[in-house]
Write a protein that holds these residues in place. Structure first.
Motif, short mmCIF file in Angstrom:
data_model
loop_
_atom_site.label_atom_id
_atom_site.label_comp_id
_atom_site.label_asym_id
_atom_site.label_seq_id
_atom_site.Cartn_x
_atom_site.Cartn_y
_atom_site.Cartn_z
N GLN A 79 20.47 76.93 45.02
CA GLN A 79 19.08 76.62 44.68
C GLN A 79 18.84 76.86 43.19
N THR A 80 19.70 76.29 42.34
CA THR A 80 19.59 76.47 40.90
C THR A 80 19.31 75.12 40.24
N PRO A 81 18.69 75.13 39.06
CA PRO A 81 18.39 73.87 38.37
C PRO A 81 19.65 73.09 38.00
N LEU A 82 20.75 73.79 37.68
CA LEU A 82 22.01 73.15 37.35
C LEU A 82 23.11 73.79 38.19
N PRO A 83 24.06 72.99 38.69
CA PRO A 83 25.18 73.58 39.44
C PRO A 83 26.04 74.45 38.53
N PHE A 84 26.40 75.65 39.01
CA PHE A 84 27.28 76.50 38.23
C PHE A 84 28.03 77.48 39.11
N ASN A 85 29.13 78.00 38.58
CA ASN A 85 29.90 79.06 39.21
C ASN A 85 30.04 80.18 38.20
N LEU A 86 30.21 81.41 38.70
CA LEU A 86 30.37 82.57 37.86
C LEU A 86 31.51 83.40 38.42
N TRP A 87 32.40 83.86 37.54
CA TRP A 87 33.51 84.72 37.94
C TRP A 87 33.38 86.04 37.23
N ILE A 88 33.63 87.12 37.96
CA ILE A 88 33.77 88.44 37.34
C ILE A 88 35.23 88.84 37.55
N GLN A 89 35.97 88.89 36.46
CA GLN A 89 37.38 89.24 36.53
C GLN A 89 37.56 90.68 36.07
#
Length: 137
Positions: A79-89
Motif C-alpha cells: 500500500q505504497t505510492p511507489l513499489p519498493f523493496n528494502l533489505w537490512i543486511q
C-alpha cells in the motif's frame, strides 16, 4: 528500478543479536520511545509488518518477505505510492561486533526521479543511523 544504499554502520553487538531483533518486528516496542511524538499515532507493527505515516508521503506499510538467518531481512512495501523493496543486511565483524547496511530498490518513474532521489537517499541513511543506535540486547 533505482537502488539506494546506506553507508555501512558498525554495531557493537553480535550478529546473532542484531538479526534476532530485526527479524521480529515485535521488537520495535523497545524503541517506541525514540519515535517522534507526531509519528506515534500512526505507528503500528506485528511480527512481520510495520506501518507508519511519513510526511509528505503518507501511510507506509512494510512487510517482511524473506529472512536469511544471521544475514538479511527483506521487506516489501505494501500500500505504497511507489513499489519498493528494502533489505537490512548484517554481517559479523568479530564475535561481539557486526556491521549493517540498508538497501532500497524502488520503481521510480523517470519524471519523479530527480525530485525523490535525494530525499530517498537521505531517508535510507537516517534509517541506517537509527538502527545502528538500537541496543540489540
Amino acid at each position: 528500478m533505482t537502488k539506494f544504499e546506506s553507508s555501512v554502520k558498525q554495531i557493537p553487538y553480535p550478529v546473532e543479536d542484531v538479526y534476532r531483533n530485526i527479524s521480529d518486528l515485535n521488537n520495535l516496542e523497545r524503541v517506541r520511545d525514540r519515535i517522534p511524538e507526531d509519528k506515534l499515532k500512526s505507528f503500528s507493527f506485528d511480527k512481520d509488518s510495520v506501518s507508519v505515516n511519513v510526511a509528505p508521503v503518507g501511510d507506509l506499510k512494510l512487510r517482511i518477505i524473506e529472512r536469511e538467518e544471521g544475514k538479511c531481512v527483506k521487506f516489501e512495501g505494501v500500500q505504497t505510492p511507489l513499489p519498493f523493496n528494502l533489505w537490512i543486511q548484517v554481517l559479523p565483524v568479530t564475535a561481539t561486533e557486526s556491521k549493517m547496511k540498508i538497501t532500497v530498490q524502488a520503481d521510480i518513474p523517470f519524471m519523479l526521479k530527480g525530485m525523490v532521489a535525494g530525499p530517498l537517499q537521505d531517508g535510507v541513511e537516517k534509517i541506517a543511523d537509527a538502527l545502528s543506535q538500537i541496543p540489540f540486547v
